[in-house]
Design a protein around this motif. Structure first.
Motif, PDB file in Angstrom:
ATOM      1  N   GLU A  75      -7.510  13.121 -25.874  1.00 13.11           N
ATOM      2  CA  GLU A  75      -8.570  13.808 -26.206  1.00 13.11           C
ATOM      3  C   GLU A  75      -8.248  14.780 -27.149  1.00 13.11           C
ATOM      4  OE1 GLU A  75      -9.085  18.097 -22.755  1.00 13.11           O
ATOM      5  OE2 GLU A  75      -7.849  16.214 -23.077  1.00 13.11           O
ATOM      6  N   MET A  76      -6.574  14.929 -27.167  1.00 15.30           N
ATOM      7  CA  MET A  76      -5.933  15.659 -28.313  1.00 15.30           C
ATOM      8  C   MET A  76      -6.908  15.270 -29.682  1.00 15.30           C
ATOM      9  SD  MET A  76      -2.296  16.721 -27.125  1.00 15.30           S
ATOM     10  CE  MET A  76      -2.196  18.081 -28.758  1.00 15.30           C
ATOM     11  N   LEU A  77      -6.541  13.896 -29.888  1.00 12.58           N
ATOM     12  CA  LEU A  77      -7.558  13.412 -31.607  1.00 12.58           C
ATOM     13  C   LEU A  77      -8.826  13.903 -31.243  1.00 12.58           C
ATOM     14  CD1 LEU A  77      -4.614  11.941 -32.081  1.00 12.58           C
ATOM     15  CD2 LEU A  77      -5.208   9.794 -32.166  1.00 12.58           C
ATOM     16  N   SER A  78      -9.473  13.583 -30.201  1.00 15.16           N
ATOM     17  CA  SER A  78     -10.568  13.498 -30.442  1.00 15.16           C
ATOM     18  C   SER A  78     -11.450  14.791 -29.985  1.00 15.16           C
ATOM     19  CB  SER A  78     -11.417  12.841 -28.985  1.00 15.16           C
ATOM     20  OG  SER A  78     -10.920  13.984 -27.989  1.00 15.16           O
ATOM     21  N   GLN A  79     -10.886  16.262 -30.229  1.00 10.52           N
ATOM     22  CA  GLN A  79     -11.551  17.248 -30.065  1.00 10.52           C
ATOM     23  C   GLN A  79     -11.948  17.883 -31.667  1.00 10.52           C
ATOM     24  OE1 GLN A  79      -7.819  19.251 -28.491  1.00 10.52           O
ATOM     25  NE2 GLN A  79      -8.694  19.532 -26.306  1.00 10.52           N
ATOM     26  N   ASP A  80     -12.758  18.854 -31.502  1.00 13.40           N
ATOM     27  CA  ASP A  80     -12.969  19.200 -32.600  1.00 13.40           C
ATOM     28  C   ASP A  80     -12.085  20.622 -33.162  1.00 13.40           C
ATOM     29  OD1 ASP A  80     -14.011  21.804 -32.406  1.00 13.40           O
ATOM     30  OD2 ASP A  80     -15.303  20.847 -30.500  1.00 13.40           O
ATOM     31  N   ASP A  81     -11.478  19.968 -34.431  1.00 14.67           N
ATOM     32  CA  ASP A  81     -10.689  20.918 -34.787  1.00 14.67           C
ATOM     33  C   ASP A  81     -10.681  22.515 -34.199  1.00 14.67           C
ATOM     34  OD1 ASP A  81     -10.512  18.577 -36.933  1.00 14.67           O
ATOM     35  OD2 ASP A  81     -11.125  20.077 -38.508  1.00 14.67           O
ATOM     36  N   ASP A  82     -11.853  23.360 -34.388  1.00  8.60           N
ATOM     37  CA  ASP A  82     -11.973  24.466 -34.086  1.00  8.60           C
ATOM     38  C   ASP A  82     -11.209  24.272 -32.028  1.00  8.60           C
ATOM     39  OD1 ASP A  82     -13.024  25.341 -36.411  1.00  8.60           O
ATOM     40  OD2 ASP A  82     -14.743  25.575 -35.268  1.00  8.60           O
ATOM     41  N   THR A  83     -11.485  23.759 -31.537  1.00  5.76           N
ATOM     42  CA  THR A  83     -11.572  23.713 -29.788  1.00  5.76           C
ATOM     43  C   THR A  83      -9.408  23.079 -30.091  1.00  5.76           C
ATOM     44  OG1 THR A  83     -13.200  22.528 -29.306  1.00  5.76           O
ATOM     45  CG2 THR A  83     -11.101  22.365 -27.916  1.00  5.76           C
ATOM     46  N   PHE A  84      -9.203  22.358 -30.595  1.00  8.79           N
ATOM     47  CA  PHE A  84      -7.391  21.598 -30.893  1.00  8.79           C
ATOM     48  C   PHE A  84      -7.036  23.486 -31.560  1.00  8.79           C
ATOM     49  CE2 PHE A  84      -4.600  20.385 -33.167  1.00  8.79           C
ATOM     50  CZ  PHE A  84      -3.491  19.345 -32.579  1.00  8.79           C
ATOM     51  N   LEU A  85      -7.181  23.776 -33.056  1.00  9.12           N
ATOM     52  CA  LEU A  85      -6.361  25.302 -33.153  1.00  9.12           C
ATOM     53  C   LEU A  85      -6.601  25.871 -32.136  1.00  9.12           C
ATOM     54  CD1 LEU A  85      -8.405  25.288 -36.949  1.00  9.12           C
ATOM     55  CD2 LEU A  85      -5.508  24.999 -36.528  1.00  9.12           C
TER      56      LEU A  85
END
Length: 392
Positions: A236-246
């Motif tokens: 899930e962490m790899l598939s998240q968009d950048d803003d969500t992950f950040l």
């Protein structure tokens, strides 16, 4: 059939460092073959990928002794301080270079940069022959030499074969030297993160409920992130968009580094301890990740591996007429065993201690961190390993 003194299987960090160290120590008089399966000229070597590693001050001193540091230093970012904390709790400790009278506790380098430097140096050294791309298909040993056959059917002969080809070492497999494997049940998610303000050389190790989160200073206001998480959450962490992950990273780490603006490509690596109890066999030695692969907590992996290299170089130098003799390899094994065992125990204990949500364990580790921060007698062992001032 080509004759060498030393044949090294693997041309990534451990293998290339060893080849260059041997060449420097023997003044270019040792005939060295490096057999590498990955074609440096057409693809990025997986051992020189997007990851970054921390080089302790002790490691830098070893690299200086082999005249390698000057070529690497332009790509290195100094670590001025290391902040260790337990997220959501009071326990923390700080290691600061200026308080220790040092210019830096260590340095961070990007493996891709070191790969380019090493590839150039390997090609410049007349006594080093690079067989690339090439793979070792078979190994045969006699009393006085070792003989390897490559996939193209060519044969190399030498006095000593060294496995520096990672934890799935083909040489070890062919010689029946097995490894013990312990699954940490964690996956490291790595990426480079760009900040909106200078990091001032600060490094962080923050222990979270899922596992340790490390941030190391890099060039251009970037941090190298290694976030250890449970196996069910990395995808899930790899598939998240950048803003969500950040946003998740910022929430977990906090604001000590200001706002995190951008994140680069993310990758994931399962974390396991692999360890070969034997580091030598007849005319055969094992170094680096081929000998032991550690959890990245406390950044001990390559720093332990380079101590393997330095010790092996010292022992073979004592036997220049037969660098693969029993006396050299036996001394290497005897000298390296205590450091390998202590470092593996330390890193594994840290993983289990700081990944445990059991309340008494949480209280105990926070009291421990506060004690380390205030009592020099407790802080010194941590400093010794962190700085790489370890007896070989």
């Amino acid at each position: 059939m080509k004759m060498f003194d030393v044949i090294i299987s693997g041309g990534a960090m451990a293998g290339a460092t060893l080849a260059l160290a041997l060449d420097a120590s023997f003044g270019g008089k040792l005939r060295i073959a490096v057999v590498e399966s990955c074609d440096f000229s057409t693809q990025a070597h997986p051992g020189f990928d997007a990851r970054s590693i921390a080089l302790s001050d002790g490691t830098v001193q070893i690299l200086q002794a082999y005249q390698l540091w000057d070529a690497i230093q332009p790509y290195a970012t100094p670590i001025s301080s290391i902040h260790i904390s337990d997220r959501g709790h009071a326990g923390m400790t700080d290691l600061e270079a200026n308080r220790l009278g040092m210019s830096a506790l260590g340095y961070v380098v990007e493996l891709a940069d070191v790969g380019q430097v090493y590839h150039r140096l390997l090609q410049e050294r007349a006594a080093i022959s690079l067989f690339c791309p090439a793979t070792i298909q078979s190994v045969e040993r006699t009393t006085d030499e070792v003989q390897v056959q490559l996939a193209d059917q060519s044969t190399l002969r030498g006095k000593l074969l060294i496995a520096a080809d990672g934890n799935t070492s083909t040489c070890c497999h062919q010689l029946g030297i097995t490894s013990e494997v312990r699954d940490f049940e964690q996956v490291a998610v790595i990426a480079n993160v760009e900040l909106d303000q200078p990091h001032q050389g600060q490094a962080f190790e923050r222990f979270t409920t899922s596992g340790p989160l490390a941030l190391l200073p890099m060039s251009r206001q970037r941090m190298a992130m290694a976030w250890c998480v449970r196996p069910d959450s990395w995808a899930e962490m790899l598939s998240q968009d950048d803003d969500t992950f950040l946003a998740k990273l910022q929430q977990t780490f906090g604001w000590r580094l200001g706002k995190m603006n951008r994140v680069g490509t993310r990758a994931a690596y399962p974390l396991k301890l692999t360890y070969r109890s034997r580091a030598v066999s007849h005319r055969f030695a094992i170094i680096g990740n081929a000998a032991q692969t550690l959890h990245p907590i406390a950044g001990q992996g390559f720093n332990l591996g380079i101590r393997d290299i330095a010790t092996l170089v010292e022992e073979v130098r004592r036997h220049p007429d037969d660098v693969g003799c029993y006396a050299a390899l036996s001394a290497f094994q005897q000298r390296r065993t205590p450091d390998r065992q202590k470092t593996m125990i330390m890193t594994s204990t840290l993983v289990h201690t700081f990944s445990n949500a059991w309340f008494p364990a949480v209280v105990g580790r926070n009291l421990g961190l506060m004690a380390i921060d205030n009592l020099p007698v407790l802080k010194q062992p941590l400093l010794t390993r962190t700085l790489g001032y370890v007896s070989r």
